[in-house]
Write an enzyme that holds these catalytic residues in place. Structure first.
Site, PDB file in Angstrom:
ATOM      1  N   GLU A  76       8.765  -4.262  10.888  1.00  0.00           N
ATOM      2  CA  GLU A  76       9.200  -2.967  10.346  1.00  0.00           C
ATOM      3  C   GLU A  76       9.580  -2.011  11.479  1.00  0.00           C
ATOM      4  O   GLU A  76       8.853  -1.891  12.478  1.00  0.00           O
ATOM      5  CB  GLU A  76       8.062  -2.335   9.513  1.00  0.00           C
ATOM      6  CG  GLU A  76       8.432  -0.943   8.987  1.00  0.00           C
ATOM      7  CD  GLU A  76       7.530  -0.420   7.884  1.00  0.00           C
ATOM      8  OE1 GLU A  76       6.618  -1.157   7.439  1.00  0.00           O
ATOM      9  OE2 GLU A  76       7.740   0.734   7.469  1.00  0.00           O
TER      10      GLU A  76
ATOM     11  N   ASP B 288       0.841  -1.206   0.000  1.00  0.00           N
ATOM     12  CA  ASP B 288       0.000   0.000   0.000  1.00  0.00           C
ATOM     13  C   ASP B 288       0.875   1.255   0.000  1.00  0.00           C
ATOM     14  O   ASP B 288       0.373   2.378  -0.124  1.00  0.00           O
ATOM     15  CB  ASP B 288      -1.002  -0.005   1.158  1.00  0.00           C
ATOM     16  CG  ASP B 288      -0.331   0.045   2.522  1.00  0.00           C
ATOM     17  OD1 ASP B 288       0.916  -0.093   2.596  1.00  0.00           O
ATOM     18  OD2 ASP B 288      -1.055   0.211   3.525  1.00  0.00           O
TER      19      ASP B 288
HETATM   20  O1  KIV Z   1       3.459  -1.156   1.698  1.00  0.00           O
HETATM   21  C1  KIV Z   1       4.630  -1.551   1.776  1.00  0.00           C
HETATM   22  O2  KIV Z   1       5.456  -1.247   0.943  1.00  0.00           O
HETATM   23  C2  KIV Z   1       4.987  -2.397   2.907  1.00  0.00           C
HETATM   24  C3  KIV Z   1       6.394  -2.861   3.013  1.00  0.00           C
HETATM   25  C4  KIV Z   1       7.321  -1.763   3.195  1.00  0.00           C
HETATM   26  C5  KIV Z   1       6.567  -3.888   4.038  1.00  0.00           C
HETATM   27  O3  KIV Z   1       4.154  -2.701   3.700  1.00  0.00           O
END
Ligand code: KIV
Length: 323
Positions: A199, A63
């Site tokens: 994260e 997202d």
């Molecule tokens: O939306 C995204 O890019 C993510 C990753 C960074 C894990 O959730």
């Protein structure tokens, strides 16, 4: 030998030869074998195809699309329909990697039934092979797995919680917070999550969880001890127009490359240096009859140059002028 080892099968660019498709169980097998999992986001056909052909194991239609592709301030506004649109494009490009769709904010925050119905759309309408959800939503993970939808959890700095967290801050910075993070990760794994993205957490916390968790951890800003790593494609190639976070490594400067290419093109157009004669289609002597042909070829209609084999450029695309 790993069932995901790309060397056991063909490169995706070799059609007709079976590929060792990466599946969710294969990620668990990689953890057991100590083989690092490479993951990257992609949002469109060309980048997904490049990532797949480069041997990336997991491609996430994140997202983060909202920010890096659509220019939004955060990830909250992207819709299910927008995510489906991009997931379809990625799915068409990928032959080997596991394609994971990120469920956007609001699509799984109401009833479990609504969340499962939204997840089913990603599988049925866009070809996703798994979905990712943020936060310790244990009941939802169980329901998704019961609905045959593989799930990846996402803990630590969860960007969809930006308003509650008050910004993008490193999480799990106290012993109690690390224990809570660990308990959440265990609960998600017990509920059936096939992997957990960690994260923005301290390296030590991620290392401890990775060592004790039965399913793979995939880190972003979580240090090198996770079972795998994920980056946002636009961070990797410097297409974000902002300073990089500490955990980002820029492997290329696509901004500089694209900017220079676009500037050189504009200059060529302004100086009438593009297109050249060789980049132009030509009438052949055979076809150069009538007013256009006579004007193009002179009064006697006999120019050898225009009748040569090179007269029609890009012959794969145009055998000849349509008659
Ligand atoms: O939306 C995204 O890019 C993510 C990753 C960074 C894990 O959730």
């Amino acid at each position: 030998m790993s069932i995901t080892n790309p060397s056991t099968g063909a490169h995706p660019s070799q059609p007709g030869v079976p590929l060792p498709k990466v599946t969710m169980p294969a990620l668990g097998e990689m953890k057991r074998q100590g083989k690092p999992i490479s993951a990257l986001t992609a949002y469109d056909y060309p980048t997904a195809r490049l990532a797949d052909e480069a041997g990336i194991d997991l491609i996430l239609v994140g997202d983060s699309l909202a920010m890096v592709v659509l220019g939004q301030e955060n990830t909250l506004s992207v819709t299910v329909d927008e995510m489906l649109h991009h997931t379809r494009a990625v799915r068409r490009a990928v032959r080997r990697a596991l394609v994971v769709a990120d469920m956007p904010f609001g699509s799984y925050h109401g009833s479990i039934a609504d969340a499962v119905a939204n997840a089913v759309r990603f599988v049925k309408e866009a070809g996703a092979e798994a979905v990712k959800i943020e936060g310790p939503r244990v009941e939802l993970v169980r329901a998704l797995v019961n609905a045959e939808i593989p799930v990846i959890g996402h803990l630590g700095l969860t960007p969809q919680s930006v308003n509650r967290l008050g910004g993008y801050r490193v999480q799990a910075r106290t012993a109690d917070a690390v224990l809570e993070l660990q308990a959440d990760a265990f609960a998600l794994a017990r509920a059936g999550a096939g992997a957990i993205v960690l994260e923005g957490v301290p390296r030590e916390a991620a290392a401890q969880i990775t060592a004790e968790l039965s399913v793979p951890t995939i880190g972003i800003g979580a240090g090198p001890d996770c079972d795998g790593q994920i980056l946002v494609f636009h961070d990797l190639v410097n297409l974000t127009f902002s300073a990089a976070a500490k955990f980002v490594r820029r492997y290329a400067d696509a901004s500089a490359l694209f900017r220079s290419a676009i500037e050189r093109y504009r200059e060529d157009v302004e100086h009438r240096a593009f297109p050249s004669d060789a980049e132009s289609y030509h009438l052949t002597a055979r076809k150069a009859t009538g007013a256009a042909g006579r004007q193009a070829m002179g009064a006697d209609n006999s120019s050898a140059d225009l009748d040569s084999d090179e007269a029609v450029v890009n012959r794969d695309a145009f055998e000849d002028w349509p008659s």
